[in-house]
Write an enzyme that holds these catalytic residues in place. Structure first.
Site, PDB file in Angstrom:
ATOM      1  N   LEU A   1       0.859  -1.182   0.000  1.00 19.50           N
ATOM      2  CA  LEU A   1       0.000   0.000   0.000  1.00 19.50           C
ATOM      3  C   LEU A   1       0.897   1.234   0.000  1.00 19.50           C
ATOM      4  CD1 LEU A   1      -2.685  -0.918   2.698  1.00 19.50           C
ATOM      5  CD2 LEU A   1      -3.105  -0.623   0.262  1.00 19.50           C
ATOM      6  N   ASP A   2       0.546   2.243  -0.800  1.00 17.27           N
ATOM      7  CA  ASP A   2       1.364   3.451  -0.775  1.00 17.27           C
ATOM      8  C   ASP A   2       0.944   4.351   0.393  1.00 17.27           C
ATOM      9  OD1 ASP A   2      -0.883   4.904  -1.577  1.00 17.27           O
ATOM     10  OD2 ASP A   2      -0.358   4.812  -3.703  1.00 17.27           O
ATOM     11  N   VAL A   3       1.661   5.441   0.572  1.00 17.72           N
ATOM     12  CA  VAL A   3       1.493   6.249   1.782  1.00 17.72           C
ATOM     13  C   VAL A   3       0.141   6.957   1.838  1.00 17.72           C
ATOM     14  CG1 VAL A   3       3.952   6.611   2.098  1.00 17.72           C
ATOM     15  CG2 VAL A   3       2.672   8.184   0.652  1.00 17.72           C
TER      16      VAL A   3
ATOM     17  N   SER B   1      -2.717   5.499   1.026  1.00 22.20           N
ATOM     18  CA  SER B   1      -3.758   4.474   1.072  1.00 22.20           C
ATOM     19  C   SER B   1      -3.824   3.841   2.456  1.00 22.20           C
ATOM     20  CB  SER B   1      -3.475   3.389   0.026  1.00 22.20           C
ATOM     21  OG  SER B   1      -3.294   3.965  -1.252  1.00 22.20           O
TER      22      SER B   1
END
Length: 260
Positions: free
Chosen positions: A59-61, A63
């Site tokens: 997951l990116d920052v 999300s």
């Protein structure tokens, strides 16, 4: 883990001098059970010096939601789950009326547009087109002859999916909430990134003769894992993690047997 209770040190037999008699003379050796010094914490040191921890689908920052980790043997299971190409489910929030350079509501504003002409019916029409287009891509990348018995059986079980690398594929998409200028979608997809989902929101805005930015990306399911399996930040302790591993073992084993 190192602070958790451990088993008692092993015992072994040692022949030690017997206590002196009344006359002060030693009476020989006597067999005695004593702890093994190699098991003593001061000799052995910490039982765990490193743990191999692997990350599943990242997951990116910007999300949130379900993020699967593998510990020890779980790293191999992560690879097996990855090879199953399981569907992930997201709730994605959107906001009509503006566009940014990175498709999110925190990006640099590049355009403002009107959105009063947009209705839920128009939005759902666009979603139906997206789902239909992606369904064709799913069949193309699954490498299965759709006229065979194998294809029928896989379709019944819901197991038609790409068995190799493919572009991002949306298997289902629907509107959960619609209150202009905000809306929320539920997206089932494979091989996606969170930035790809933000771009989908941007493209939906363009198709509706407007613009849109993504306000939220939240993963609510990753294969067999759901929000019910997830640990909150306050639950990041040894006992909660152990319980989560034990509770999910059967689910993972069942899915691997069914798919692989």
């Amino acid at each position: 883990l190192n602070a958790a209770p451990v088993r008692a040190p092993r015992q072994h037999v040692r022949f030690l001098p017997a206590p002196a008699g009344a006359d002060g003379k030693e009476t020989g050796l006597v067999a005695t059970m004593v702890p093994v010094l190699a098991d003593h914490p001061l000799v052995r040191g910490p039982r765990f010096r490193r743990l191999k921890i692997g990350a599943g689908h990242r997951l990116d920052v910007k999300s949130s939601g379900v993020f699967v980790l593998g510990i020890g043997h779980g790293n191999k299971l992560l690879t097996d789950l990855y090879n199953c190409h399981l569907t992930k489910v997201y709730t994605v929030g959107g906001l009509f009326g503006k566009a940014t350079d990175d498709f999110s509501d925190t990006g640099k504003l590049v355009e403002k547009t009107t959105f009063d002409h947009i209705t839920r019916e128009k939005l759902e029409r666009i979603l139906a087109v997206i789902q239909g287009t992606n369904h064709k891509a799913l069949l193309m990348h699954s490498n299965i002859d759709m006229k065979t018995q194998e294809a029928y059986e896989l379709a019944v079980k819901g197991l038609i999916r790409p068995m190799g690398k493919s572009p991002p594929i949306i298997t289902a998409i629907r509107c959960l909430q619609f209150t202009l200028p905000e809306f929320q979608l539920e997206i089932h997809c494979l091989h996606e990134t969170q930035q790809y989902l933000r771009k989908i929101v941007h493209e939906i805005g363009l198709e509706l003769k407007s613009s849109a930015v993504c306000t939220q990306v939240r993963r609510i399911r990753d294969g067999v894992f759901t929000l019910d399996d997830a640990l909150l930040r306050t639950q990041w302790d040894l006992q909660s993690i152990q319980n989560a591993i034990w509770n999910c073992q059967l689910k993972v084993k069942t899915e691997l047997e069914k798919t692989l």
